[in-house]
Design a protein around this motif. Structure first.
Motif, PDB file in Angstrom:
ATOM      1  N   TYR A 122      28.258 -37.418  14.825  1.00 43.18           N
ATOM      2  CA  TYR A 122      27.304 -36.905  15.822  1.00 43.18           C
ATOM      3  C   TYR A 122      27.987 -36.701  17.180  1.00 43.18           C
ATOM      4  O   TYR A 122      27.628 -35.820  17.936  1.00 43.18           O
ATOM      5  CB  TYR A 122      26.130 -37.887  15.945  1.00 43.18           C
ATOM      6  N   GLN A 124      31.306 -36.205  17.362  1.00 49.15           N
ATOM      7  CA  GLN A 124      32.572 -35.571  16.984  1.00 49.15           C
ATOM      8  C   GLN A 124      33.704 -36.534  16.655  1.00 49.15           C
ATOM      9  O   GLN A 124      34.883 -36.220  16.857  1.00 49.15           O
ATOM     10  CB  GLN A 124      33.004 -34.593  18.079  1.00 49.15           C
ATOM     11  N   CYS A 146      24.895 -42.772  18.895  1.00 46.30           N
ATOM     12  CA  CYS A 146      23.744 -42.085  18.296  1.00 46.30           C
ATOM     13  C   CYS A 146      22.416 -42.517  18.922  1.00 46.30           C
ATOM     14  O   CYS A 146      21.485 -41.740  18.986  1.00 46.30           O
ATOM     15  CB  CYS A 146      23.684 -42.357  16.798  1.00 46.30           C
ATOM     16  N   ASN A 148      21.813 -43.594  22.013  1.00 43.53           N
ATOM     17  CA  ASN A 148      21.819 -43.679  23.482  1.00 43.53           C
ATOM     18  C   ASN A 148      20.590 -43.053  24.116  1.00 43.53           C
ATOM     19  O   ASN A 148      20.226 -43.392  25.231  1.00 43.53           O
ATOM     20  CB  ASN A 148      23.095 -43.039  24.056  1.00 43.53           C
ATOM     21  N   GLY A 149      19.957 -42.132  23.401  1.00 44.25           N
ATOM     22  CA  GLY A 149      18.804 -41.452  23.988  1.00 44.25           C
ATOM     23  C   GLY A 149      17.685 -42.400  24.326  1.00 44.25           C
ATOM     24  O   GLY A 149      17.087 -42.315  25.395  1.00 44.25           O
ATOM     25  N   LEU A 252      26.725 -22.725  16.114  1.00 40.15           N
ATOM     26  CA  LEU A 252      26.654 -24.192  16.213  1.00 40.15           C
ATOM     27  C   LEU A 252      25.208 -24.644  16.403  1.00 40.15           C
ATOM     28  O   LEU A 252      24.405 -23.957  17.040  1.00 40.15           O
ATOM     29  CB  LEU A 252      27.496 -24.682  17.393  1.00 40.15           C
ATOM     30  N   ALA A 253      24.914 -25.814  15.846  1.00 38.85           N
ATOM     31  CA  ALA A 253      23.562 -26.369  15.970  1.00 38.85           C
ATOM     32  C   ALA A 253      23.280 -26.705  17.424  1.00 38.85           C
ATOM     33  O   ALA A 253      24.136 -27.256  18.118  1.00 38.85           O
ATOM     34  CB  ALA A 253      23.450 -27.623  15.111  1.00 38.85           C
ATOM     35  N   CYS A 254      22.106 -26.330  17.888  1.00 35.83           N
ATOM     36  CA  CYS A 254      21.751 -26.680  19.269  1.00 35.83           C
ATOM     37  C   CYS A 254      20.290 -27.115  19.312  1.00 35.83           C
ATOM     38  O   CYS A 254      19.534 -26.898  18.362  1.00 35.83           O
ATOM     39  CB  CYS A 254      22.012 -25.518  20.208  1.00 35.83           C
TER      40      CYS A 254
END
Lengths: 386, 76
Positions: A122, A124, A146, A148-149, A252-254
């Motif tokens: 997640y 990199q 992962c 941290n949000g 790329l996923a965004c």
């Protein structure tokens, strides 16, 4: 992290047990080819996923056997929740939803290697410590990458104006003190959510007095089976809204998330069990939204309101004294603490009918009993002599 | 006669020990040397910081799929 650090192998690794195994045994590739481009043909960056048994299971058979079905490894509840909310009537929609889920949600899994050798994909990847295997990884690098949000920032006090969790702040505890290897590696087959995992952390493991027959404090005696621990001991948590995912011009996923709010909301317990018999629990609004996959398919999550959008949560910012537990009436009669109809948007009303607290269920204020003066003959209690 | 045979036996034994040592010694030395010299190209390259730094720009060119979109402001 410098890019070279991500792939730099410390010479000390070669002296460890894992360092005795030839590189190609786990990673494939050609160890005799001096040209790095051709030497890396067929290379396996993370040999521990999708089959933990293949390499780790050779020696760590018992752990790998259960870990391959663990929540971190499979993220199985994601699948269950998304399928429950997906549009199953329109032809071909569910397939597109599943493809979007694979690209955006399932990519967050963590394999053995992504916790014990490198940072998660997640963020990199990149070795934690020059390919040395970390039995207990550093929570800041591994868990924080992962989580941290929400929980990690709550736990460490990264949200401005909100204190860090007392377990972190005062006791210097880490994630792994509660979330032990036994829990992380446990087989979660058939487990609906992380809250129903038998190996999950429980406050009473360290605080047995609270659930004993005669707790030391009155408030624990009164509230023990009625409210979840977090209702009294957590503070405001991070709630997110309107997350949408897609693919950018480079393929790329965004993602784009909407509003984030720090709020504290108590709701009704939608699923009372023997383990969680409480009437009240803390809720959190996760970022998912009916339009989450609109980029891929319109109306993909037409059954979004089949499940509550304010969900059971266990905020990681525990305090002994909180704004709501300072006095009885900081909570009793304080309607603003409770999730009410007016806090929920129109389309979410049906989904949250089971967790919204009706006015009648908001605890009434406590009216203090008048003090009894010993010199008042009418109100003084009878003498024990009579 | 018995003494002579015993002496001969000892000699044969000693010769055998030396022969085995002479055979195994270089072989062990070779194995050690192989590890020390980093016969594995993987080890030779991945333990050499200078080499990795100089290769990294090349590596990044062929691994764009690991990139993360700049349009991802979401919180995990």
């Amino acid at each position: 992290m410098e890019p070279y650090e991500k792939i730099y192998v410390k010479p000390s690794f070669l002296k460890t047990g894992h360092g005795q195994i030839a590189c190609e045994t786990c990673h494939n590739g050609d160890p005799k080819d001096p040209n790095w481009k051709t030497a890396h043909r067929g290379i396996v960056r993370d040999p521990t996923f999708p089959d933990a048994d293949k390499v780790c299971g050779e020696c760590h058979e018992n752990i790998a056997f259960t870990a391959r079905n663990s929540l971190h490894y499979t993220l199985a509840p994601f699948d269950r929740v998304i399928k429950a909310r997906a549009n199953k009537k329109a032809k071909g929609v569910l397939e597109k939803v599943c493809q979007a889920k694979e690209k955006h949600c399932t990519a967050c899994h963590a394999s053995c290697g992504q916790c014990h050798v490198s940072r998660p994909d997640y963020v990199q990847g990149g070795f934690l410590a020059g390919h040395l295997f970390e039995k207990t990884p550093c929570m800041h690098t591994t868990c924080g990458s992962c989580h941290n949000g929400r929980v990690y920032s709550e736990f460490t006090g990264a949200n401005d104006g909100y204190p860090a969790d007392v377990h972190y702040n005062k006791e210097e505890m880490t994630c792994m003190n509660c979330h032990t290897g036994k829990e992380i590696h446990s087989d979660a087959t058939g487990v609906a959510t992380r809250f129903s995992l038998p190996e999950r952390p429980r406050c009473e493991r360290c605080h047995p007095d609270v659930v004993s027959k005669k707790p030391k404090t009155n408030s624990h005696t009164i509230h023990r089976d009625k409210v979840a621990c977090q209702v009294c001991h957590a503070v405001a948590n991070k709630n997110c809204f309107n997350c949408h995912v897609g693919t950018d011009k480079d393929g790329l996923a965004c993602s784009k998330s909407g509003e984030t709010r720090m709020v504290f909301k108590i709701g009704l317990n939608p699923n009372k069990t023997k383990d969680r018999p409480y009437n009240y629990v803390v809720l959190r609004h996760p970022p998912a939204d009916p339009g989450l996959f609109d980029f891929y398919v319109k109306d993909g999550l037409s059954d979004f309101d089949k499940l509550p959008t304010w969900k059971l949560d266990t905020p990681h910012n525990i305090q002994r004294i909180t704004p709501q537990n300072k006095t009885c009436n900081n909570c009793h009669g304080n309607a603003s603490l409770f999730l009410q109809k007016k806090d929920v948007t129109d389309w979410e009303q049906k989904a949250n009918a089971g967790v919204v607290v009706p006015k009648a269920k908001i605890p009434k204020p406590i009216i203090p009993k008048p003090a009894i003066r010993p010199d008042d003959p009418l109100k003084s209690p009878p003498s024990p002599l009579y | 006669m018995k003494r002579l045979l015993k002496k001969k036996g000892r000699r044969v034994g000693l010769i055998a020990v030396f022969a085995i040592a002479a055979f195994l010694g270089p072989a062990r030395g070779y194995a050690k040397a192989e590890a020390a010299e980093g016969k594995s190209e993987c080890i030779a390259c991945h333990t050499d910081v200078k080499n990795l730094v100089s290769l990294i720009s090349e590596i990044e060119k062929i691994r764009p799929e690991l990139g993360k979109s700049a349009q991802a402001p979401g919180e995990g």
